[in-house]
Write an enzyme that holds these catalytic residues in place. Structure first.
Site, PDB file in Angstrom:
ATOM      1  CE  LYS A 238     -76.195  85.258  -5.418  1.00 61.29           C
ATOM      2  NZ  LYS A 238     -75.074  84.371  -5.808  1.00 61.29           N
TER       3      LYS A 238
ATOM      4  NE  ARG B  92     -72.046  89.042  -2.395  1.00 63.62           N
ATOM      5  CZ  ARG B  92     -72.415  89.092  -3.685  1.00 63.62           C
ATOM      6  NH1 ARG B  92     -73.377  89.891  -4.073  1.00 63.62           N
ATOM      7  NH2 ARG B  92     -71.812  88.326  -4.559  1.00 63.62           N
TER       8      ARG B  92
ATOM      9  NE  ARG C 290     -70.936  84.720 -13.936  1.00 63.82           N
ATOM     10  CZ  ARG C 290     -71.289  85.083 -12.709  1.00 63.82           C
ATOM     11  NH1 ARG C 290     -72.545  84.978 -12.313  1.00 63.82           N
ATOM     12  NH2 ARG C 290     -70.395  85.531 -11.864  1.00 63.82           N
TER      13      ARG C 290
ATOM     14  NE  ARG D 261     -69.150  88.875 -12.767  1.00 67.72           N
ATOM     15  CZ  ARG D 261     -70.023  88.637 -11.783  1.00 67.72           C
ATOM     16  NH1 ARG D 261     -71.300  88.403 -12.070  1.00 67.72           N
ATOM     17  NH2 ARG D 261     -69.641  88.631 -10.534  1.00 67.72           N
TER      18      ARG D 261
ATOM     19  NE  ARG E 263     -67.195  86.377  -7.297  1.00 67.07           N
ATOM     20  CZ  ARG E 263     -67.692  85.913  -8.430  1.00 67.07           C
ATOM     21  NH1 ARG E 263     -66.908  85.378  -9.335  1.00 67.07           N
ATOM     22  NH2 ARG E 263     -68.977  85.982  -8.659  1.00 67.07           N
TER      23      ARG E 263
HETATM   24  P1  ADP Z   1     -75.075  83.932  -9.506  1.00 69.28           P
HETATM   25  O1  ADP Z   1     -75.948  85.095  -9.872  1.00 69.28           O
HETATM   26  O2  ADP Z   1     -75.589  83.168  -8.326  1.00 69.28           O
HETATM   27  O3  ADP Z   1     -73.627  84.293  -9.370  1.00 69.28           O
HETATM   28  P2  ADP Z   1     -75.615  83.050 -12.258  1.00 69.28           P
HETATM   29  O4  ADP Z   1     -77.104  83.088 -12.347  1.00 69.28           O
HETATM   30  O5  ADP Z   1     -74.861  84.124 -12.948  1.00 69.28           O
HETATM   31  O6  ADP Z   1     -75.145  82.891 -10.725  1.00 69.28           O
HETATM   32  O7  ADP Z   1     -75.153  81.617 -12.820  1.00 69.28           O
HETATM   33  C1  ADP Z   1     -73.770  81.233 -12.859  1.00 69.28           C
HETATM   34  C2  ADP Z   1     -73.512  80.410 -14.136  1.00 69.28           C
HETATM   35  O8  ADP Z   1     -74.192  79.167 -14.047  1.00 69.28           O
HETATM   36  C3  ADP Z   1     -74.005  81.073 -15.420  1.00 69.28           C
HETATM   37  O9  ADP Z   1     -73.091  80.769 -16.455  1.00 69.28           O
HETATM   38  C4  ADP Z   1     -75.365  80.424 -15.670  1.00 69.28           C
HETATM   39  O10 ADP Z   1     -75.663  80.389 -17.061  1.00 69.28           O
HETATM   40  C5  ADP Z   1     -75.143  79.014 -15.115  1.00 69.28           C
HETATM   41  N1  ADP Z   1     -76.344  78.447 -14.486  1.00 69.28           N
HETATM   42  C6  ADP Z   1     -77.283  79.103 -13.752  1.00 69.28           C
HETATM   43  N2  ADP Z   1     -78.216  78.248 -13.276  1.00 69.28           N
HETATM   44  C7  ADP Z   1     -77.831  77.010 -13.721  1.00 69.28           C
HETATM   45  C8  ADP Z   1     -78.385  75.694 -13.562  1.00 69.28           C
HETATM   46  N3  ADP Z   1     -79.496  75.494 -12.838  1.00 69.28           N
HETATM   47  N4  ADP Z   1     -77.735  74.670 -14.140  1.00 69.28           N
HETATM   48  C9  ADP Z   1     -76.593  74.867 -14.843  1.00 69.28           C
HETATM   49  N5  ADP Z   1     -76.034  76.065 -15.060  1.00 69.28           N
HETATM   50  C10 ADP Z   1     -76.643  77.131 -14.497  1.00 69.28           C
HETATM   51  P1  AMP Z   2     -72.135  89.425  -7.972  1.00 70.87           P
HETATM   52  O1  AMP Z   2     -72.431  90.008  -9.318  1.00 70.87           O
HETATM   53  O2  AMP Z   2     -73.350  89.367  -7.089  1.00 70.87           O
HETATM   54  O3  AMP Z   2     -71.401  88.110  -8.060  1.00 70.87           O
HETATM   55  O4  AMP Z   2     -71.157  90.460  -7.247  1.00 70.87           O
HETATM   56  C1  AMP Z   2     -69.892  90.758  -7.791  1.00 70.87           C
HETATM   57  C2  AMP Z   2     -69.029  91.485  -6.755  1.00 70.87           C
HETATM   58  O5  AMP Z   2     -69.647  92.748  -6.406  1.00 70.87           O
HETATM   59  C3  AMP Z   2     -68.853  90.757  -5.425  1.00 70.87           C
HETATM   60  O6  AMP Z   2     -67.800  89.800  -5.449  1.00 70.87           O
HETATM   61  C4  AMP Z   2     -68.551  91.937  -4.487  1.00 70.87           C
HETATM   62  O7  AMP Z   2     -67.211  92.391  -4.640  1.00 70.87           O
HETATM   63  C5  AMP Z   2     -69.483  93.029  -5.023  1.00 70.87           C
HETATM   64  N1  AMP Z   2     -70.819  92.998  -4.372  1.00 70.87           N
HETATM   65  C6  AMP Z   2     -72.017  92.751  -4.981  1.00 70.87           C
HETATM   66  N2  AMP Z   2     -73.018  92.806  -4.094  1.00 70.87           N
HETATM   67  C7  AMP Z   2     -72.447  93.101  -2.887  1.00 70.87           C
HETATM   68  C8  AMP Z   2     -72.951  93.262  -1.564  1.00 70.87           C
HETATM   69  N3  AMP Z   2     -74.261  93.156  -1.293  1.00 70.87           N
HETATM   70  N4  AMP Z   2     -72.069  93.546  -0.580  1.00 70.87           N
HETATM   71  C9  AMP Z   2     -70.748  93.676  -0.823  1.00 70.87           C
HETATM   72  N5  AMP Z   2     -70.197  93.510  -2.033  1.00 70.87           N
HETATM   73  C10 AMP Z   2     -71.037  93.222  -3.069  1.00 70.87           C
END
Ligand code: ADP
Ligand code: AMP
Length: 214
Positions: A13, A88, A127, A160, A171
């Site tokens: 995302k 969420r 990541r 992270r 999660r």
């Molecule tokens: P989210 O925001 O949904 O938690 P991220 O955008 O941070 O996910 O992506 C999670 C991990 O996967 C990151 O390390 C990113 O570089 C990698 N990633 C994102 N999109 C892809 C993809 N289409 N293919 C492979 N790896 C990806």
């Molecule tokens: P993310 O960066 O989106 O993976 O979010 C990291 C963490 O932040 C999540 O695991 C939750 O603990 C908190 N968080 C982020 N967005 C929300 C949301 N919309 N509602 C509740 N918790 C959230």
């Protein structure tokens, strides 16, 4: 244009939301980034949120809603925005609708980035995030040019705290329990589009562009 990205943690995302926001000159609103900044700044919100985030639980709705309301009211989001990681829960989704409808500016599209659990675990375990600008990399699929250093700002790349396997599992459970019902909520409104998140980033970006243009 007002877009929501939905999908499990690690689906991509943030990666896609940032790319779309850059391409279309929209504000990128990530509640995860906002909450991490609050934790780092040791603000009141940060002190409340920290424990929930560390154990992979959702931060309470009233806290998250307070944070997002502030950013939506900010002029930077007036020209359109991409929401990443919010809403969420159903309570967050209904409150968001109320806020936007009262401004005559509802959500245009909700993009569900689909990705299975095994792939999500692989992605989150590799990541790397920039401490300074929040840019996101993956050690195998999207590596930075120099190990441990952000290509964009030279900041330090780190793992992270919640990208560890036991927390990832929690999660994912929180997603299944609290966020999955949003799929039906937005499907009923006729604004949900499913996107295959397992494809390479550029292919996902092409699908995202098609979904927002259509
Ligand atoms: P989210 O925001 O949904 O938690 P991220 O955008 O941070 O996910 O992506 C999670 C991990 O996967 C990151 O390390 C990113 O570089 C990698 N990633 C994102 N999109 C892809 C993809 N289409 N293919 C492979 N790896 C990806
Ligand atoms: P993310 O960066 O989106 O993976 O979010 C990291 C963490 O932040 C999540 O695991 C939750 O603990 C908190 N968080 C982020 N967005 C929300 C949301 N919309 N509602 C509740 N918790 C959230």
């Amino acid at each position: 244009m007002r877009i929501v990205f939905l999908g499990p943690p690690g689906a991509g995302k943030g990666t896609q939301a940032k790319m779309l926001a850059r391409r279309r000159n929209l504000a990128h609103l990530s509640t995860g980034d906002m909450l991490r900044a609050a934790v780092a700044g040791k603000t009141v919100v940060g002190l409340v949120a920290q424990g929930y985030m560390e154990r992979g639980a959702l931060v309470p709705d009233d806290v998250v809603l307070g944070v997002i309301e502030e950013h939506l009211a900010d002029g930077k989001a007036a020209g359109g925005f991409v929401l990443d990681g919010f809403p969420r829960t159903l309570a967050q989704a209904t409150r968001l609708d109320e806020m936007l409808v009262s401004r005559g500016a509802p959500i245009d599209r909700v993009l569900l980035i689909d990705c299975p659990m095994e792939e999500v675990v692989r992605r989150l375990s590799g990541r790397r995030s920039c401490r300074k600008c929040g840019a996101v990399y993956h050690i195998e699929t999207m590596p930075s040019k120099k190990d441990g250093v952000c290509d964009r700002c030279g900041g330090e790349l780190y793992v992270r705290d919640d990208d560890r396997e036991d927390v990832i599992k929690r999660r994912f459970e929180a997603y299944n329990r609290s966020t999955l019902p949003l799929i039906e909520y937005y499907e009923k409104k006729g604004i949900l589009i499913r996107i295959d998140g397992t494809a390479p980033p550029d292919a996902v970006a092409t699908a995202v562009e098609k979904a927002v243009a259509g």
